[in-house]
Design an enzyme around this catalytic site. Structure first.
Site, PDB file in Angstrom:
ATOM      1  N   ASP A  30      28.286  45.015  61.316  1.00  0.00           N
ATOM      2  CA  ASP A  30      27.785  44.175  60.231  1.00  0.00           C
ATOM      3  C   ASP A  30      26.305  43.911  60.441  1.00  0.00           C
ATOM      4  O   ASP A  30      25.834  43.846  61.571  1.00  0.00           O
ATOM      5  CB  ASP A  30      28.560  42.859  60.123  1.00  0.00           C
ATOM      6  N   GLU A 151      41.435  49.233  48.687  1.00  0.00           N
ATOM      7  CA  GLU A 151      42.230  48.268  49.454  1.00  0.00           C
ATOM      8  C   GLU A 151      42.912  47.285  48.495  1.00  0.00           C
ATOM      9  O   GLU A 151      42.275  46.794  47.581  1.00  0.00           O
ATOM     10  CB  GLU A 151      41.314  47.525  50.443  1.00  0.00           C
ATOM     11  N   ARG A 154      45.751  41.051  49.852  1.00  0.00           N
ATOM     12  CA  ARG A 154      45.451  39.740  49.260  1.00  0.00           C
ATOM     13  C   ARG A 154      44.971  38.820  50.365  1.00  0.00           C
ATOM     14  O   ARG A 154      45.596  38.756  51.433  1.00  0.00           O
ATOM     15  CB  ARG A 154      46.721  39.092  48.682  1.00  0.00           C
ATOM     16  N   GLU A 155      43.907  38.074  50.104  1.00  0.00           N
ATOM     17  CA  GLU A 155      43.492  37.064  51.077  1.00  0.00           C
ATOM     18  C   GLU A 155      44.640  36.073  51.254  1.00  0.00           C
ATOM     19  O   GLU A 155      45.348  35.765  50.304  1.00  0.00           O
ATOM     20  CB  GLU A 155      42.236  36.343  50.584  1.00  0.00           C
ATOM     21  N   LEU A 253      53.225  35.300  37.545  1.00  0.00           N
ATOM     22  CA  LEU A 253      53.557  34.607  36.307  1.00  0.00           C
ATOM     23  C   LEU A 253      53.581  33.091  36.529  1.00  0.00           C
ATOM     24  O   LEU A 253      54.401  32.395  35.939  1.00  0.00           O
ATOM     25  CB  LEU A 253      54.920  35.089  35.769  1.00  0.00           C
ATOM     26  N   CYS A 263      37.799  38.943  43.750  1.00  0.00           N
ATOM     27  CA  CYS A 263      38.092  40.256  43.153  1.00  0.00           C
ATOM     28  C   CYS A 263      38.303  40.226  41.642  1.00  0.00           C
ATOM     29  O   CYS A 263      37.585  40.900  40.909  1.00  0.00           O
ATOM     30  CB  CYS A 263      39.324  40.861  43.828  1.00  0.00           C
ATOM     31  N   ARG A 331      34.683  32.120  46.358  1.00  0.00           N
ATOM     32  CA  ARG A 331      34.034  32.932  45.323  1.00  0.00           C
ATOM     33  C   ARG A 331      34.768  32.792  43.982  1.00  0.00           C
ATOM     34  O   ARG A 331      35.963  33.004  43.895  1.00  0.00           O
ATOM     35  CB  ARG A 331      33.955  34.402  45.766  1.00  0.00           C
TER      36      ARG A 331
END
Ligand SMILES: NC(=O)c1ccc[n+]([C@@H]2O[C@H](COP(=O)([O-])OP(=O)(O)OC[C@H]3O[C@@H](n4cnc5c(N)ncnc54)[C@H](O)[C@@H]3O)[C@@H](O)[C@H]2O)c1
Length: 434
Positions: A30, A151, A154-155, A253, A263, A331
């Site tokens: 990074d 990818e 899911r977080e 749902l 995302c 975010r």
């Protein structure tokens, strides 16, 4: 196998740690030196359940390394993953590919021997072609293949999603790259994970189509919730009633304050831009983007209505700031629309989130942060639940009543039952339920 992961964010760090756990030797790179320093000291830069233990084990067993020096990681790598951010470009909503292209240029200068470049970042159709061109221009003699491998994790459930995915999608027409990708993911074949090989452009589009479809589902049930409120029906039972139909399915749902996160908002928007540029607009997604943006704003009005139409000088105790539970990711979180609108209407906000307050403090002005849920609602004129953290699902109602200055509760995640809340004497407002 030797893997270099360029970008050590939510996706790069989780994927890197999981590939190491499969037995590969992974170096995560990074540009953010403080992030790498923290990782070297065993401190996770993000909150993701189980990640610290997974990283610690693989570091200890010398399969997982962190560095700011891409040269070290890339020169011996069989596969170099690009897992950098692709945020919305300011002004037009297209995906900003500058980080991806910068990474491609850097990799081209450093790779040695046959190398597979794998784009894990979510990128618009045709980005793989552009990455290949950039690399070819920089290294006309280079022996490499560019693969798309979107990818779907899911977080909040990222490790499980990476290790037990519904499917793996790989876009390439290069036979050597295909073999290498098969080898990388081989540990997953034990549990018969489907691997879908396709061409690169199709693979790139699959990722956007998947996210857009899920955003449609969420937005659909949110609009059904609004309709339920008008006609006296119950959206939770509508969800169950339609979700039990296998063609529809029960997931995604749950009516709520509108989708957020790192995302769906940017990917739905980017898909509409790609589609418009291609002359094949996806009008359903144009509408979803518009409806969802309006919904987040409308949630502040819902709170104000529940509080009698005027919040001037009133204090609101807010539970939850992250865009969903089990993450510290802020975010495009709905709280970023709802809280400023409430403050603009004259309210004072005292908020608590188990993990996201540090990040939220950079993004929300004029919000007071509390040390726990009961501290957040102490003396407040209403309690508003924005994120469905487990620890908010079983609050002690006596303590809530004692802390609050009123009996008003607004639950934007439907985590409580209207009957129970009424029985406890609360004036309870939720989403799409009588
Ligand atoms: N977060 C998710 O749940 C999720 C899920 C699926 C796909 N994705 C996609 O994966 C990609 C990454 O998302 P994220 O949430 O992990 O982003 P992130 O912002 O958390 O991480 C990106 C990292 O890349 C680093 N970086 C940028 N340029 C670099 C370079 N040239 N060299 C080294 N490091 C560099 C940044 O410093 C940052 O740490 C995005 O395209 C996103 O759409 C995200």
């Amino acid at each position: 196998m030797r893997v270099a992961m360029i970008g050590t964010g939510y996706v790069g760090l989780v994927s890197g740690a999981c590939f190491a756990d499969f037995g590969h030797v992974v170096t995560c790179v990074d540009k953010d030196a403080s992030k790498i320093e923290r990782l070297k000291n065993g401190i996770m830069p993000i909150f993701e359940p189980g990640l610290d233990a997974l990283v610690a084990t693989n570091v200890e067993e010398e399969r997982l390394f962190f560095t700011t020096d891409a040269a070290d990681a890339i020169k011996d790598a069989d596969a170099v993953f690009i897992a950098v951010g692709t945020p919305s470009r300011r002004g037009d909503g297209h995906a900003d590919l500058s980080y991806v292209y910068a990474a491609a240029k850097e990799i081209a200068g450093l790779m040695d021997g046959f190398t597979v470049i794998v784009t894990k970042s979510t990128v618009p159709v045709g980005t793989g072609d552009e990455v290949e061109q950039i690399m070819r221009d920089a290294r006309p003699d280079g022996d490499f293949a560019v693969v798309s491998n979107p990818e779907f994790l899911r977080e909040g459930a990222a490790i499980k999603d990476f290790k037990i995915p519904d499917r793996i999608v790989v876009g390439t027409e290069d036979e050597r790259a295909r073999q290498l990708m098969r080898e990388l993911y081989r540990p997953l074949f034990l549990n018969e994970t489907p691997i879908l090989f396709t061409d690169r452009r199709t693979s790139e589009l699959i990722k956007y189509a998947a996210n857009a479809f899920l955003a449609v589902k969420i937005t659909f049930i949110n609009e059904m919730a609004d309709l339920c409120e008008k006609v006296g029906a119950n959206v939770q039972e509508v969800s169950r009633g339609i979700g039990l139909d296998n063609r529809i399915g029960r997931k995604f749902l749950n009516a709520g304050p509108g989708y957020g996160g790192s995302c769906f908002p940017k990917d739905t928007l980017a898909l509409t831009k790609t589609a418009n540029d291609a002359g094949a607009p996806v009008r359903i997604i144009d509408t979803v983007v518009e409806v969802n943006a309006a919904r987040k704003k409308a949630m502040a009005d819902k709170v104000i209505r529940a509080m009698g139409g005027d919040v001037t000088g009133k204090t609101i105790g807010v539970l939850g700031l992250a865009f969903k539970q089990n993450t510290d990711d802020m975010r495009d979180a709905p709280s970023l629309d709802i809280l400023p609108a409430l403050i603009a209407a004259g309210a004072k906000i005292r908020a608590y989130d188990p993990e996201a307050m540090t990040e939220a403090a950079h993004l929300l002005e004029g919000v007071e942060f509390a040390t726990g849920p009961y501290e957040a609602i102490k003396g407040a004129d209403a309690m508003v639940i924005i994120t469905e953290w487990d620890q908010f699902r079983a609050l002690d109602f006596d303590r809530v009543k004692a802390a609050l200055n009123s009996n008003i509760v607004v639950d934007l995640r439907n985590i409580y039952s209207p009957e129970d809340m009424a029985a406890h004497g609360f004036a309870y407002t939720s989403i799409g339920r009588p």
